[in-house]
Structures are given as structure tokens and as C-alpha cells.
Write a protein that holds these residues in place. Structure first.
Motif, mmCIF file in Angstrom:
data_model
loop_
_atom_site.group_PDB
_atom_site.id
_atom_site.type_symbol
_atom_site.label_atom_id
_atom_site.label_comp_id
_atom_site.label_asym_id
_atom_site.label_seq_id
_atom_site.Cartn_x
_atom_site.Cartn_y
_atom_site.Cartn_z
ATOM 1 N N MET B 1 -8.124 -8.434 2.806
ATOM 2 C CA MET B 1 -7.970 -9.127 1.382
ATOM 3 C C MET B 1 -7.574 -8.064 0.341
ATOM 4 N N LEU B 2 -6.992 -8.527 -0.528
ATOM 5 C CA LEU B 2 -6.269 -7.709 -1.546
ATOM 6 C C LEU B 2 -6.481 -8.389 -2.954
ATOM 7 N N ASP B 3 -6.927 -7.635 -4.049
ATOM 8 C CA ASP B 3 -7.232 -8.206 -5.257
ATOM 9 C C ASP B 3 -6.052 -8.374 -6.018
ATOM 10 N N PRO B 4 -5.491 -9.781 -6.625
ATOM 11 C CA PRO B 4 -4.364 -9.881 -7.136
ATOM 12 C C PRO B 4 -3.931 -8.956 -8.157
ATOM 13 N N GLU B 5 -4.860 -8.488 -8.847
ATOM 14 C CA GLU B 5 -4.628 -7.220 -9.860
ATOM 15 C C GLU B 5 -4.077 -6.081 -9.298
ATOM 16 N N ASP B 6 -4.483 -5.670 -8.154
ATOM 17 C CA ASP B 6 -4.016 -4.786 -7.396
ATOM 18 C C ASP B 6 -2.518 -4.916 -6.892
ATOM 19 N N ILE B 7 -2.157 -6.468 -6.338
ATOM 20 C CA ILE B 7 -1.091 -6.651 -6.015
ATOM 21 C C ILE B 7 0.128 -6.589 -7.021
ATOM 22 N N LYS B 8 -0.405 -6.942 -8.219
ATOM 23 C CA LYS B 8 0.623 -6.997 -9.490
ATOM 24 C C LYS B 8 0.960 -5.470 -9.768
ATOM 25 N N ARG B 9 -0.068 -4.784 -9.769
ATOM 26 C CA ARG B 9 -0.104 -3.404 -10.196
ATOM 27 C C ARG B 9 1.013 -2.561 -9.395
ATOM 28 N N ARG B 10 0.989 -2.914 -7.826
ATOM 29 C CA ARG B 10 1.954 -2.148 -6.932
ATOM 30 C C ARG B 10 3.155 -2.923 -7.441
ATOM 31 N N LEU B 11 3.491 -4.042 -7.513
ATOM 32 C CA LEU B 11 4.584 -4.771 -7.947
ATOM 33 C C LEU B 11 5.202 -4.073 -9.070
ATOM 34 N N LEU B 12 4.652 -4.071 -10.349
ATOM 35 C CA LEU B 12 5.009 -3.520 -11.603
ATOM 36 C C LEU B 12 5.565 -1.915 -11.293
ATOM 37 N N ALA B 13 4.572 -1.468 -10.628
ATOM 38 C CA ALA B 13 5.109 0.280 -10.208
ATOM 39 C C ALA B 13 6.632 0.124 -9.622
ATOM 40 N N ALA B 14 6.890 -0.641 -9.054
ATOM 41 C CA ALA B 14 8.018 -0.699 -8.229
ATOM 42 C C ALA B 14 9.268 -1.393 -8.726
ATOM 43 N N PHE B 15 8.832 -2.453 -9.824
ATOM 44 C CA PHE B 15 9.906 -3.154 -10.577
ATOM 45 C C PHE B 15 9.325 -3.299 -12.012
ATOM 46 N N PRO B 16 9.244 -2.101 -12.637
ATOM 47 C CA PRO B 16 8.502 -2.121 -14.086
ATOM 48 C C PRO B 16 9.216 -3.326 -15.161
ATOM 49 N N ASP B 17 10.488 -3.923 -14.887
ATOM 50 C CA ASP B 17 10.786 -4.824 -15.822
ATOM 51 C C ASP B 17 10.430 -6.214 -15.361
ATOM 52 N N ALA B 18 9.635 -6.207 -14.161
ATOM 53 C CA ALA B 18 9.435 -7.640 -13.782
ATOM 54 C C ALA B 18 8.754 -8.783 -14.500
ATOM 55 N N ALA B 19 8.881 -9.838 -14.198
ATOM 56 C CA ALA B 19 8.040 -11.135 -14.706
ATOM 57 C C ALA B 19 7.387 -11.417 -13.234
ATOM 58 N N ILE B 20 6.174 -11.590 -13.145
ATOM 59 C CA ILE B 20 5.473 -11.707 -11.817
ATOM 60 C C ILE B 20 4.468 -12.937 -12.209
ATOM 61 N N THR B 21 4.583 -14.050 -11.406
ATOM 62 C CA THR B 21 3.423 -15.033 -11.163
ATOM 63 C C THR B 21 2.924 -14.836 -9.796
ATOM 64 N N LEU B 22 1.927 -14.955 -9.672
ATOM 65 C CA LEU B 22 1.187 -14.590 -8.498
ATOM 66 C C LEU B 22 0.012 -15.605 -8.231
ATOM 67 N N SER B 23 -0.188 -16.551 -7.211
ATOM 68 C CA SER B 23 -1.054 -17.390 -6.916
ATOM 69 C C SER B 23 -1.847 -17.354 -5.719
ATOM 70 N N ASP B 24 -3.066 -17.425 -5.492
ATOM 71 C CA ASP B 24 -4.140 -17.421 -4.375
ATOM 72 C C ASP B 24 -3.758 -18.607 -3.741
ATOM 73 N N LEU B 25 -3.338 -18.951 -2.771
ATOM 74 C CA LEU B 25 -3.166 -20.168 -2.012
ATOM 75 C C LEU B 25 -4.180 -20.668 -1.534
ATOM 76 N N THR B 26 -5.313 -19.982 -0.924
ATOM 77 C CA THR B 26 -6.467 -20.442 -0.343
ATOM 78 C C THR B 26 -7.642 -19.988 -0.706
ATOM 79 N N GLY B 27 -7.438 -19.258 -2.036
ATOM 80 C CA GLY B 27 -8.738 -18.636 -2.627
ATOM 81 C C GLY B 27 -9.525 -17.712 -1.878
#
Lengths: 103, 78
Positions: B1-27
Motif C-alpha cells: 500500500m502506498l499513500d496517494p500523497e507519497d505517489i504524487k510527491r515522487r511523480l512531481l519530483a521527477a516531473f516538476p511541471d506535471a499536471a497529475i490526477t490520481l485515483s484509488d480504484l479500489t479504496g
């Protein structure tokens, strides 16, 4: 990567023009993403070989190392890695998958 | 399990200009769907784009995340 395993996987990839590494088999997929790729391939009328990674843990891990791709399913056409479920779906919706398969 | 904020943080670190939408499909914090729009993807094949995302997520894909449905795009002109 272990050379014997790499050779084994290479052999599977080269054995037919279209090879799908998946969970389950084409008659009974055991994962929603694998099932979707099977469905798409059926809709294109393409003959393909299925490799059930659930029956062989070394292949299951080996194919991920081989393609530097962490998930299953993985589609190979003429020895080239095309993508997983998201990419295959995208290419299919754009009509590019059909072109690729026909070429 | 990984927290969505953690995922967004890693993505923004790699793609600083990114627009990101993230949804948890199963909760259950392990099946996600992400759309990432970034100029970093320009000129790369879809496979290469997704590999860039997997690399950004590091060890998340080898355990904590079971499934990640990806859509990667470059920004379209307004």
C-alpha cells in the motif's frame, strides 16, 4: 539477468509473431488487465500465443527484467515489446494497433 | 500500500511541471489510475513515457502498488 533465463524468454518471444505474457491463459484470464488485452486481440482477429506467467515464477520475474517493465500483461509483436494494457488500449482506440498487427 | 500523497510527491519530483490526477480504484491504496501531463514526455514513445513514470516511482511497483493504470500526455496548446 541470468543468461539461461534470458535465452528462455527470448525463445518464447521469438516463437510466434504475436506473444502475450499474461496472468492466466487466453481462455481463462486471471486478471482484469490481461483479460482486456486478450479481448482487444480477439477483436482485431489476430492469432497470438499466450504465456501464463502464473505457472512459472522465474518467467514472471524474468519478463519484467527483460523489458524493464514492472507489470503483466506484456505484448510482443515480431520480437518487440509493444506495451501493457494501457498502451494496447490506447493504440487500439487510435487504430494504431491494428496497423501494427497487419504490417 | 502506498499513500496517494507519497505517489504524487515522487511523480512531481521527477516531473516538476506535471499536471497529475490520481485515483484509488479500489479504496485499498494499491490499485491506482494516474493521468500525467508533462513536457518531459515529448518525443518519447508510450513505452518510454511509462518507463519514465515507473522509474520515478522506484520501489513502489515491486510491492506496495499492485496495479497502476497510466495515461501519459504532453500538454496541448490552449
Amino acid at each position: 539477468m541470468d543468461p539461461e533465463l534470458k535465452q528462455k524468454i527470448q525463445g518464447m518471444i521469438d516463437s510466434e509473431r504475436v506473444v502475450l505474457f499474461m496472468k492466466g491463459n487466453k481462455m481463462f484470464p486471471q486478471c482484469g488487465f490481461s483479460a482486456r488485452v486478450v479481448q482487444i486481440l480477439k477483436e482485431t482477429g489476430t492469432t497470438f500465443k499466450d504465456v501464463n506467467v502464473l505457472t512459472d515464477p522465474t518467467v514472471r520475474e524474468g519478463i519484467k527484467q527483460y523489458s524493464d517493465w514492472p507489470t503483466i500483461p506484456q505484448l510482443y509483436v515480431a520480437g518487440q515489446f509493444i506495451g501493457g494494457c494501457d498502451i494496447i488500449t490506447d493504440l487500439f482506440e487510435k487504430g494504431e494497433l491494428q496497423t501494427l498487427l497487419a504490417s | 500500500m502506498l499513500d496517494p500523497e507519497d505517489i504524487k510527491r515522487r511523480l512531481l519530483a521527477a516531473f516538476p511541471d506535471a499536471a497529475i490526477t490520481l485515483s484509488d480504484l479500489t479504496g485499498t491504496s494499491d490499485h491506482y489510475e494516474a493521468t500525467i501531463v508533462s513536457t518531459a514526455f515529448a518525443g518519447h514513445s508510450l513505452v518510454a513515457q511509462h518507463q519514465m513514470v515507473y522509474r520515478a516511482l522506484g520501489n513502489a511497483m515491486s510491492g506496495p502498488i499492485h496495479a497502476l493504470a497510466l495515461k501519459t500526455r504532453t500538454p496541448t496548446k490552449a
